[in-house]
Design an enzyme around this catalytic site. Sequence first.
Site, PDB file in Angstrom:
ATOM      1  N   ARG A  25       0.065  -4.553   5.579  1.00  0.00           N
ATOM      2  CA  ARG A  25      -0.740  -5.523   4.831  1.00  0.00           C
ATOM      3  C   ARG A  25       0.050  -6.803   4.587  1.00  0.00           C
ATOM      4  O   ARG A  25      -0.524  -7.892   4.558  1.00  0.00           O
ATOM      5  CB  ARG A  25      -1.227  -4.907   3.518  1.00  0.00           C
ATOM      6  CG  ARG A  25      -2.196  -5.793   2.801  1.00  0.00           C
ATOM      7  CD  ARG A  25      -3.318  -5.053   2.119  1.00  0.00           C
ATOM      8  NE  ARG A  25      -4.088  -4.277   3.059  1.00  0.00           N
ATOM      9  CZ  ARG A  25      -4.315  -2.979   2.946  1.00  0.00           C
ATOM     10  NH1 ARG A  25      -3.852  -2.304   1.924  1.00  0.00           N
ATOM     11  NH2 ARG A  25      -5.023  -2.343   3.857  1.00  0.00           N
ATOM     12  N   GLY A  90      -2.706  -4.108  -5.044  1.00  0.00           N
ATOM     13  CA  GLY A  90      -2.766  -2.739  -4.539  1.00  0.00           C
ATOM     14  C   GLY A  90      -4.166  -2.162  -4.583  1.00  0.00           C
ATOM     15  O   GLY A  90      -5.142  -2.877  -4.796  1.00  0.00           O
ATOM     16  N   GLU A 182       2.298   2.437  -8.844  1.00  0.00           N
ATOM     17  CA  GLU A 182       3.436   1.492  -8.888  1.00  0.00           C
ATOM     18  C   GLU A 182       3.538   0.625 -10.138  1.00  0.00           C
ATOM     19  O   GLU A 182       4.631   0.143 -10.470  1.00  0.00           O
ATOM     20  CB  GLU A 182       3.390   0.548  -7.663  1.00  0.00           C
ATOM     21  CG  GLU A 182       3.644   1.215  -6.325  1.00  0.00           C
ATOM     22  CD  GLU A 182       2.410   1.898  -5.742  1.00  0.00           C
ATOM     23  OE1 GLU A 182       1.279   1.601  -6.202  1.00  0.00           O
ATOM     24  OE2 GLU A 182       2.564   2.755  -4.853  1.00  0.00           O
ATOM     25  N   SER A 204     -10.394   1.551  -4.427  1.00  0.00           N
ATOM     26  CA  SER A 204     -10.566   1.994  -3.039  1.00  0.00           C
ATOM     27  C   SER A 204     -11.251   3.353  -2.958  1.00  0.00           C
ATOM     28  O   SER A 204     -11.753   3.745  -1.914  1.00  0.00           O
ATOM     29  CB  SER A 204      -9.208   2.092  -2.342  1.00  0.00           C
ATOM     30  OG  SER A 204      -8.384   3.024  -3.021  1.00  0.00           O
ATOM     31  N   ASP A 205     -11.252   4.095  -4.074  1.00  0.00           N
ATOM     32  CA  ASP A 205     -11.924   5.389  -4.067  1.00  0.00           C
ATOM     33  C   ASP A 205     -12.324   5.764  -5.491  1.00  0.00           C
ATOM     34  O   ASP A 205     -11.834   5.190  -6.454  1.00  0.00           O
ATOM     35  CB  ASP A 205     -11.051   6.477  -3.417  1.00  0.00           C
ATOM     36  CG  ASP A 205      -9.628   6.473  -3.932  1.00  0.00           C
ATOM     37  OD1 ASP A 205      -8.818   5.663  -3.441  1.00  0.00           O
ATOM     38  OD2 ASP A 205      -9.347   7.235  -4.853  1.00  0.00           O
TER      39      ASP A 205
HETATM   40  N1  HPA Z   1      -4.428   8.261  -6.878  1.00  0.00           N
HETATM   41  C1  HPA Z   1      -3.284   7.579  -6.931  1.00  0.00           C
HETATM   42  N2  HPA Z   1      -3.118   6.410  -6.378  1.00  0.00           N
HETATM   43  C2  HPA Z   1      -4.173   5.855  -5.738  1.00  0.00           C
HETATM   44  C3  HPA Z   1      -5.383   6.504  -5.659  1.00  0.00           C
HETATM   45  C4  HPA Z   1      -5.519   7.760  -6.265  1.00  0.00           C
HETATM   46  O1  HPA Z   1      -6.582   8.388  -6.228  1.00  0.00           O
HETATM   47  N3  HPA Z   1      -6.231   5.711  -4.937  1.00  0.00           N
HETATM   48  C5  HPA Z   1      -5.527   4.599  -4.604  1.00  0.00           C
HETATM   49  N4  HPA Z   1      -4.280   4.681  -5.090  1.00  0.00           N
END
Ligand code: HPA
Length: 238
Positions: A25, A90, A182, A204-205
Site C-alpha cells: 500500500r 489502516g 497498531e 474493512s470487515d
Molecule cells: N481484527 C483485528 N484487526 C483487524 C481486523 C480484525 O477483525 N480487521 C482489520 N484489522
Amino acid sequence: MTTPHIAAMPEDLAPMVLMPGDPRRATYIAEKFLTAAREISNVRNAVAYTGNYEGRQISIVPSGMGMPSAAIYITELFRFFGVETIIRIGTAGAFEPSLELGDIVLASSCITNSSMPELLLGNSDPKLAPAPDLLAAAESLAVKAAAELRVGKIFTTDIFYEPDNDLQARMLSNEVLCVEMETAALYAIAELERKKALSVVTISDHLTSGLALSSSDREKSLDKMIEFSLDLASAATE
Ligand code: HPA
C-alpha cells in the site's frame, strides 16, 4: 545514519509520515498520489517513500502488522529521523453495528489488551490519545470535505484470531467502535517521544455479520481514506 530497520538518512524523511500497514500500500500511495516520489528504504521489504503532495513533502512508511512491528518503525522514525507527526492509515473490524463497510473512523482514544503502553510509559493507566490539534484539524477537514467520519474509541488487540466470544459485547458496552492492531503502540510512543500522532482507519470487515469489503470496494474505500489523510497531512502544522 541508518537504524536496524530503516536504511536512510534523517534528511530522506519528511517530518510528516503517513503509515499504512501493508508495504504494497505504501508503493500504491507513492505511485498514485505523490509526485517526485523516491524509495528511501526497503529493509525487510518495508518499502518507504518520500515525495510531494500539494507542495508538501510527505513520507510513507509501512508499519507491518501488529504492535511489535509498528512500534519498531514508529520509535525509529520519531527518535532518529526527525519525524514529528505520524498519521496511521489502516483497516479495522467493526463492533458497532451502525458502522458500514468503508466508513472511516478517527481514533479519538484507544484501549488495548497489550501491556506495551504500560511498559513503555511506566504507568498502569496510560493515556492513549491522538494529538488534539491533529484530531481537531481532521474533524474540520471532514466538515469542509463533507466527508462522513466517525470519531470514537477503538480497541488495539494483540490477537487477530480472538478466542473470547464475549469480546464484542464487552467492547460495545464500553462504547468501542472497532478493532485493529497498531494504534495503541502509536499513541503510547507519540506520548513517550513527545510527538504527534493520529490513527485513521477504514472499516474493512464486520465482526457480527462477517461481511468484508470486496477487493475493488477495498481499493475505492481506501483511496477515500488515503486522500483524506494526505489532505490532512498537507494542511496540518508540524
Ligand atoms: N481484527 C483485528 N484487526 C483487524 C481486523 C480484525 O477483525 N480487521 C482489520 N484489522
